[in-house]
Motif scaffolding. Sequence first.
Motif, mmCIF file in Angstrom:
data_model
loop_
_atom_site.group_PDB
_atom_site.id
_atom_site.type_symbol
_atom_site.label_atom_id
_atom_site.label_comp_id
_atom_site.label_asym_id
_atom_site.label_seq_id
_atom_site.Cartn_x
_atom_site.Cartn_y
_atom_site.Cartn_z
ATOM 1 N N UNK A 188 -16.995 -4.949 4.683
ATOM 2 C CA UNK A 188 -17.341 -6.361 4.451
ATOM 3 C C UNK A 188 -16.910 -6.859 3.081
ATOM 4 N N UNK A 189 -15.638 -6.622 2.776
ATOM 5 C CA UNK A 189 -15.054 -7.126 1.526
ATOM 6 C C UNK A 189 -14.697 -8.599 1.733
ATOM 7 N N UNK A 190 -15.052 -9.458 0.764
ATOM 8 C CA UNK A 190 -14.804 -10.891 0.932
ATOM 9 C C UNK A 190 -13.438 -11.327 0.435
ATOM 10 N N UNK A 191 -13.003 -10.767 -0.684
ATOM 11 C CA UNK A 191 -11.681 -11.121 -1.217
ATOM 12 C C UNK A 191 -11.066 -9.862 -1.801
ATOM 13 N N UNK A 192 -9.826 -9.609 -1.434
ATOM 14 C CA UNK A 192 -9.174 -8.377 -1.887
ATOM 15 C C UNK A 192 -7.723 -8.683 -2.207
ATOM 16 N N UNK A 193 -7.207 -8.014 -3.229
ATOM 17 C CA UNK A 193 -5.788 -8.183 -3.577
ATOM 18 C C UNK A 193 -5.177 -6.825 -3.830
ATOM 19 N N UNK A 194 -3.847 -6.768 -3.596
ATOM 20 C CA UNK A 194 -3.150 -5.521 -3.844
ATOM 21 C C UNK A 194 -1.760 -5.829 -4.393
ATOM 22 N N UNK A 195 -0.901 -4.814 -4.418
ATOM 23 C CA UNK A 195 0.468 -4.982 -4.908
ATOM 24 C C UNK A 195 1.396 -4.226 -3.979
ATOM 25 N N UNK A 196 2.679 -4.587 -4.019
ATOM 26 C CA UNK A 196 3.621 -3.928 -3.108
ATOM 27 C C UNK A 196 4.201 -2.647 -3.707
ATOM 28 N N UNK A 197 4.136 -2.510 -5.031
ATOM 29 C CA UNK A 197 4.949 -1.488 -5.712
ATOM 30 C C UNK A 197 4.212 -0.192 -5.985
ATOM 31 N N UNK A 198 3.006 -0.051 -5.438
ATOM 32 C CA UNK A 198 2.275 1.183 -5.691
ATOM 33 C C UNK A 198 2.329 2.042 -4.422
ATOM 34 N N UNK A 199 1.241 2.150 -3.651
ATOM 35 C CA UNK A 199 1.300 3.069 -2.510
ATOM 36 C C UNK A 199 2.057 2.521 -1.310
ATOM 37 N N UNK A 200 2.486 1.265 -1.353
ATOM 38 C CA UNK A 200 3.317 0.750 -0.259
ATOM 39 C C UNK A 200 4.796 0.959 -0.564
ATOM 40 N N UNK A 201 5.089 1.417 -1.793
ATOM 41 C CA UNK A 201 6.470 1.805 -2.134
ATOM 42 C C UNK A 201 7.493 0.737 -1.905
ATOM 43 N N UNK A 202 7.117 -0.485 -2.112
ATOM 44 C CA UNK A 202 8.051 -1.586 -1.929
ATOM 45 C C UNK A 202 8.511 -2.067 -3.302
ATOM 46 N N UNK A 203 9.529 -2.932 -3.313
ATOM 47 C CA UNK A 203 9.957 -3.504 -4.586
ATOM 48 C C UNK A 203 8.800 -4.336 -5.162
ATOM 49 N N UNK A 204 8.684 -4.395 -6.488
ATOM 50 C CA UNK A 204 7.583 -5.132 -7.112
ATOM 51 C C UNK A 204 7.727 -6.639 -6.925
ATOM 52 N N UNK A 205 6.610 -7.350 -7.090
ATOM 53 C CA UNK A 205 6.702 -8.806 -7.145
ATOM 54 C C UNK A 205 5.970 -9.562 -6.060
ATOM 55 N N UNK A 206 5.236 -8.835 -5.205
ATOM 56 C CA UNK A 206 4.467 -9.510 -4.161
ATOM 57 C C UNK A 206 3.052 -8.942 -4.176
ATOM 58 N N UNK A 207 2.079 -9.804 -3.890
ATOM 59 C CA UNK A 207 0.690 -9.370 -3.906
ATOM 60 C C UNK A 207 -0.011 -9.741 -2.601
ATOM 61 N N UNK A 208 -0.261 -8.772 -1.727
ATOM 62 C CA UNK A 208 -1.005 -9.063 -0.516
ATOM 63 C C UNK A 208 -2.471 -9.357 -0.843
ATOM 64 N N UNK A 209 -3.028 -10.365 -0.180
ATOM 65 C CA UNK A 209 -4.441 -10.702 -0.364
ATOM 66 C C UNK A 209 -5.077 -10.932 1.003
ATOM 67 N N UNK A 210 -6.403 -10.835 1.058
ATOM 68 C CA UNK A 210 -7.112 -11.137 2.298
ATOM 69 C C UNK A 210 -8.489 -11.700 1.963
#
Length: 390
Positions: A188-210
């Motif tokens: 039951x997390x209300x707001x969460x943010x992450x990054x692409x360049x850590x465990x998703x191993x993608x190029x940096x510069x995008x931040x997934x949120x929900x």
Amino acid sequence: MSISSFNPPIRTLMGPGPSDVHPRILEAMSRPTIGHLDPLFVSMMEEVKIMLQYAFQTKNELTIPVSAPGSAGMETCFVNLVEPGDKVIVCQNGVFGGRMKENVERIGATAIMIEDEWGKAVDCNKVEDALKANPDAKVLAFVHAETSTGAQSDAKTLCALAHQYDCLTIVDAVTSLGGSELKVDEWEIDAIYSGTQKCLSCTPGISPVSFSERAIEVIKNRNHKVQSWFMDLNLVMGYWGGSAKRAYHHTAPVNALYSFHEALVMLQDEGLENAWQRHTQNHLALRAGLEAMGLSFVVDEADRLPQLNAVTLPAGVDDAEIRGKLLNEFNLEIGAGLGALAGKVWRIGLMGHSSRAENIMLCLSALEAVLGDSIKQGVAVSAAQKVLTA
Ligand SMILES: *Cc1c(COP(=O)(O)O)cnc(C)c1O
């Protein structure tokens, strides 16, 4: 003056991020650029949302990539949920909790700080005391995986406590998403943010949120306009929202989103639980090697992040000199300590595509080569190999 093309060397990235980017993901980035309102691009955006919901383990409709790095995801959560005059309980056990405080204060809200020693998990008892003492607090904010120290906090318990005291939660999952257990709906997390360049191993510069339904209600019923035009989710929803009619908000980073799509396809193919398991297994192998050479971990075993291994420098060793040698002689990047831990620890990342047996072996043998007599020689690689083949 004549400046020629930039051709970076191939490094092995075992620091706090970015992590190694898989060639498939890099290749995706070089595909032809199309318009961001092109129907084909729009349907790719829909797929990104669906795969992101899987990565976050959520059905939240508002699950999108913010077109900017993890820090912008952090700011998106704070500026949308917090208003001037609000009270936010912020947990700090490393660098990133301090940034949360900055976000809260710049909004004109009050941050109630819960501080824990760097290298320790957030203390749930202290959080409960703060929730009791501040019944008017609107949000509890904490870092799930503190990359500056390698400590993991108990997000499930912290979110349950917050809801018990009628608080929303903002969770930093920049380093946890894809690397360790994370369940947005179940916890039951209300707001969460992450990054692409850590465990998703993608190029940096995008931040997934929900954002949860509860959070969206709060955002829709604000008293003040969100101070940031770019991050105002009331506007962003028109761009990423489910309806067929998309309004221009900003130009999406088209090619960066191709690479993110590919990274999410790879995560889906591996399976989320398998990815968590791989991070744990490789951590145990690296740990066996590091401990065999005589290095010790900063964080207590129960709270250690598998994807970020913080170890204390051997006595008499020069931090910058050793990291420089690793980089120049072995093309290997490891991370320095930050803040209170600067010069005292190394942070060795095993994130995403970097979390592989060959990287563990390179790291251990390169450390042996550059550390000489300051560690026990000749035992690390076999100790790690034993775990990998167990
Ligand atoms: C890396 C990181 C951030 C910031 O992400 P950027 O993409 O560098 O802006 C925030 N929080 C944590 C825990 C991180 O590890």
